[in-house]
Design a protein around this motif. Structure first.
Motif, PDB file in Angstrom:
ATOM      1  N   VAL A  13     -36.548  41.297  68.472  1.00 56.79           N
ATOM      2  CA  VAL A  13     -35.348  42.047  68.088  1.00 56.79           C
ATOM      3  C   VAL A  13     -34.133  41.156  68.293  1.00 56.79           C
ATOM      4  O   VAL A  13     -33.814  40.791  69.424  1.00 56.79           O
ATOM      5  CB  VAL A  13     -35.200  43.333  68.933  1.00 56.79           C
ATOM      6  N   GLN A  14     -33.483  40.791  67.226  1.00 55.85           N
ATOM      7  CA  GLN A  14     -32.260  39.990  67.254  1.00 55.85           C
ATOM      8  C   GLN A  14     -32.373  38.784  68.180  1.00 55.85           C
ATOM      9  O   GLN A  14     -31.531  38.545  69.038  1.00 55.85           O
ATOM     10  CB  GLN A  14     -31.065  40.859  67.650  1.00 55.85           C
ATOM     11  N   GLY A  15     -33.442  38.022  68.032  1.00 55.55           N
ATOM     12  CA  GLY A  15     -33.627  36.805  68.809  1.00 55.55           C
ATOM     13  C   GLY A  15     -34.219  37.005  70.193  1.00 55.55           C
ATOM     14  O   GLY A  15     -34.514  36.039  70.877  1.00 55.55           O
ATOM     15  N   ALA A  16     -34.381  38.226  70.621  1.00 55.02           N
ATOM     16  CA  ALA A  16     -34.994  38.514  71.925  1.00 55.02           C
ATOM     17  C   ALA A  16     -36.386  39.089  71.700  1.00 55.02           C
ATOM     18  O   ALA A  16     -36.684  39.628  70.639  1.00 55.02           O
ATOM     19  CB  ALA A  16     -34.139  39.511  72.694  1.00 55.02           C
ATOM     20  N   VAL A  17     -37.235  38.963  72.706  1.00 55.10           N
ATOM     21  CA  VAL A  17     -38.570  39.546  72.630  1.00 55.10           C
ATOM     22  C   VAL A  17     -38.668  40.658  73.663  1.00 55.10           C
ATOM     23  O   VAL A  17     -38.440  40.432  74.855  1.00 55.10           O
ATOM     24  CB  VAL A  17     -39.666  38.489  72.889  1.00 55.10           C
ATOM     25  N   LEU A  18     -38.936  41.862  73.196  1.00 58.68           N
ATOM     26  CA  LEU A  18     -39.174  42.991  74.084  1.00 58.68           C
ATOM     27  C   LEU A  18     -40.669  43.123  74.265  1.00 58.68           C
ATOM     28  O   LEU A  18     -41.432  43.036  73.306  1.00 58.68           O
ATOM     29  CB  LEU A  18     -38.604  44.278  73.474  1.00 58.68           C
ATOM     30  N   ARG A  19     -41.086  43.336  75.501  1.00 59.50           N
ATOM     31  CA  ARG A  19     -42.513  43.448  75.816  1.00 59.50           C
ATOM     32  C   ARG A  19     -42.798  44.798  76.433  1.00 59.50           C
ATOM     33  O   ARG A  19     -41.905  45.454  76.970  1.00 59.50           O
ATOM     34  CB  ARG A  19     -42.923  42.340  76.777  1.00 59.50           C
ATOM     35  N   GLY A  20     -44.029  45.185  76.357  1.00 61.90           N
ATOM     36  CA  GLY A  20     -44.436  46.447  76.951  1.00 61.90           C
ATOM     37  C   GLY A  20     -45.905  46.690  76.707  1.00 61.90           C
ATOM     38  O   GLY A  20     -46.671  45.751  76.467  1.00 61.90           O
ATOM     39  N   LEU A  21     -46.286  47.942  76.778  1.00 63.25           N
ATOM     40  CA  LEU A  21     -47.671  48.344  76.546  1.00 63.25           C
ATOM     41  C   LEU A  21     -47.719  49.408  75.462  1.00 63.25           C
ATOM     42  O   LEU A  21     -46.792  50.225  75.335  1.00 63.25           O
ATOM     43  CB  LEU A  21     -48.285  48.917  77.831  1.00 63.25           C
ATOM     44  N   ILE A  22     -48.796  49.390  74.687  1.00 57.21           N
ATOM     45  CA  ILE A  22     -49.029  50.452  73.720  1.00 57.21           C
ATOM     46  C   ILE A  22     -50.333  51.147  74.095  1.00 57.21           C
ATOM     47  O   ILE A  22     -51.331  50.490  74.379  1.00 57.21           O
ATOM     48  CB  ILE A  22     -49.035  49.946  72.260  1.00 57.21           C
ATOM     49  N   HIS A  23     -50.267  52.456  74.180  1.00 55.99           N
ATOM     50  CA  HIS A  23     -51.419  53.288  74.522  1.00 55.99           C
ATOM     51  C   HIS A  23     -51.807  54.056  73.260  1.00 55.99           C
ATOM     52  O   HIS A  23     -50.973  54.764  72.696  1.00 55.99           O
ATOM     53  CB  HIS A  23     -51.065  54.273  75.632  1.00 55.99           C
ATOM     54  N   VAL A  24     -53.048  53.890  72.828  1.00 54.68           N
ATOM     55  CA  VAL A  24     -53.517  54.536  71.596  1.00 54.68           C
ATOM     56  C   VAL A  24     -54.652  55.492  71.954  1.00 54.68           C
ATOM     57  O   VAL A  24     -55.651  55.077  72.541  1.00 54.68           O
ATOM     58  CB  VAL A  24     -54.000  53.490  70.570  1.00 54.68           C
ATOM     59  N   PRO A  25     -54.498  56.775  71.614  1.00 48.85           N
ATOM     60  CA  PRO A  25     -55.541  57.739  71.961  1.00 48.85           C
ATOM     61  C   PRO A  25     -56.816  57.512  71.164  1.00 48.85           C
ATOM     62  O   PRO A  25     -56.792  56.959  70.062  1.00 48.85           O
ATOM     63  CB  PRO A  25     -54.914  59.087  71.605  1.00 48.85           C
ATOM     64  N   ALA A  26     -57.919  57.939  71.757  1.00 43.20           N
ATOM     65  CA  ALA A  26     -59.197  57.894  71.052  1.00 43.20           C
ATOM     66  C   ALA A  26     -59.163  58.927  69.926  1.00 43.20           C
ATOM     67  O   ALA A  26     -58.353  59.845  69.932  1.00 43.20           O
ATOM     68  CB  ALA A  26     -60.334  58.201  72.018  1.00 43.20           C
ATOM     69  N   GLY A  27     -60.021  58.757  68.959  1.00 46.56           N
ATOM     70  CA  GLY A  27     -60.098  59.720  67.862  1.00 46.56           C
ATOM     71  C   GLY A  27     -59.415  59.216  66.618  1.00 46.56           C
ATOM     72  O   GLY A  27     -58.743  58.187  66.611  1.00 46.56           O
ATOM     73  N   GLN A  28     -59.610  59.960  65.560  1.00 50.60           N
ATOM     74  CA  GLN A  28     -59.084  59.575  64.251  1.00 50.60           C
ATOM     75  C   GLN A  28     -57.585  59.822  64.156  1.00 50.60           C
ATOM     76  O   GLN A  28     -57.092  60.853  64.590  1.00 50.60           O
ATOM     77  CB  GLN A  28     -59.789  60.389  63.156  1.00 50.60           C
ATOM     78  N   PRO A  29     -56.835  58.852  63.592  1.00 51.79           N
ATOM     79  CA  PRO A  29     -55.421  59.093  63.323  1.00 51.79           C
ATOM     80  C   PRO A  29     -55.288  60.111  62.197  1.00 51.79           C
ATOM     81  O   PRO A  29     -56.277  60.379  61.527  1.00 51.79           O
ATOM     82  CB  PRO A  29     -54.897  57.723  62.909  1.00 51.79           C
ATOM     83  N   PRO A  30     -54.152  60.662  61.952  1.00 53.04           N
ATOM     84  CA  PRO A  30     -52.863  60.271  62.517  1.00 53.04           C
ATOM     85  C   PRO A  30     -52.640  60.865  63.907  1.00 53.04           C
ATOM     86  O   PRO A  30     -53.193  61.906  64.243  1.00 53.04           O
ATOM     87  CB  PRO A  30     -51.857  60.827  61.530  1.00 53.04           C
ATOM     88  N   HIS A  31     -51.814  60.176  64.701  1.00 56.99           N
ATOM     89  CA  HIS A  31     -51.411  60.625  66.020  1.00 56.99           C
ATOM     90  C   HIS A  31     -49.890  60.693  66.049  1.00 56.99           C
ATOM     91  O   HIS A  31     -49.224  59.863  65.445  1.00 56.99           O
ATOM     92  CB  HIS A  31     -51.852  59.645  67.110  1.00 56.99           C
ATOM     93  N   ALA A  32     -49.364  61.659  66.769  1.00 60.18           N
ATOM     94  CA  ALA A  32     -47.918  61.665  67.026  1.00 60.18           C
ATOM     95  C   ALA A  32     -47.599  60.401  67.821  1.00 60.18           C
ATOM     96  O   ALA A  32     -48.455  59.844  68.490  1.00 60.18           O
ATOM     97  CB  ALA A  32     -47.543  62.905  67.824  1.00 60.18           C
ATOM     98  N   ALA A  33     -46.364  59.927  67.740  1.00 62.97           N
ATOM     99  CA  ALA A  33     -45.978  58.708  68.448  1.00 62.97           C
ATOM    100  C   ALA A  33     -44.721  58.940  69.273  1.00 62.97           C
ATOM    101  O   ALA A  33     -43.836  59.702  68.878  1.00 62.97           O
ATOM    102  CB  ALA A  33     -45.736  57.579  67.453  1.00 62.97           C
ATOM    103  N   VAL A  34     -44.676  58.275  70.432  1.00 62.35           N
ATOM    104  CA  VAL A  34     -43.552  58.379  71.357  1.00 62.35           C
ATOM    105  C   VAL A  34     -43.176  56.974  71.793  1.00 62.35           C
ATOM    106  O   VAL A  34     -44.049  56.140  72.042  1.00 62.35           O
ATOM    107  CB  VAL A  34     -43.948  59.214  72.604  1.00 62.35           C
ATOM    108  N   VAL A  35     -41.867  56.694  71.899  1.00 62.46           N
ATOM    109  CA  VAL A  35     -41.383  55.428  72.443  1.00 62.46           C
ATOM    110  C   VAL A  35     -40.667  55.750  73.747  1.00 62.46           C
ATOM    111  O   VAL A  35     -39.747  56.560  73.768  1.00 62.46           O
ATOM    112  CB  VAL A  35     -40.415  54.710  71.476  1.00 62.46           C
ATOM    113  N   LEU A  36     -41.114  55.118  74.842  1.00 59.97           N
ATOM    114  CA  LEU A  36     -40.472  55.304  76.142  1.00 59.97           C
ATOM    115  C   LEU A  36     -39.584  54.105  76.423  1.00 59.97           C
ATOM    116  O   LEU A  36     -40.031  52.960  76.374  1.00 59.97           O
ATOM    117  CB  LEU A  36     -41.527  55.437  77.239  1.00 59.97           C
TER     118      LEU A  36
END
Length: 70
Positions: A13-36
């Protein structure tokens, strides 16, 4: 079968790198998504919220504060 899987995340993002974790539920998509996003206060509880939401079937992107994380 585990309720969700976790992987590292990187966003450029604009020359910076944001890091974190992504948690993906088991099962078929689509899944609702949340950004913390961490705020100025104590955000140690965010990993527990991310895991709880993923267990409930939501994809969660849990970003580290800028300059923190792997």
């Amino acid at each position: 079968m585990p309720a969700f899987s976790t992987d590292s995340a990187r966003l450029a993002v604009q020359g910076a790198v944001l890091r974190g974790l992504i948690h993906v539920p088991a099962g078929q998509p689509p899944h609702a998504a949340v950004v913390l996003l961490p705020g100025a206060q104590d955000s140690r509880f965010l990993p527990w919220i991310a895991e709880d939401l993923a267990t409930r079937g939501m994809t969660v992107l849990d970003l580290d504060k800028r300059g923190v994380g792997s």
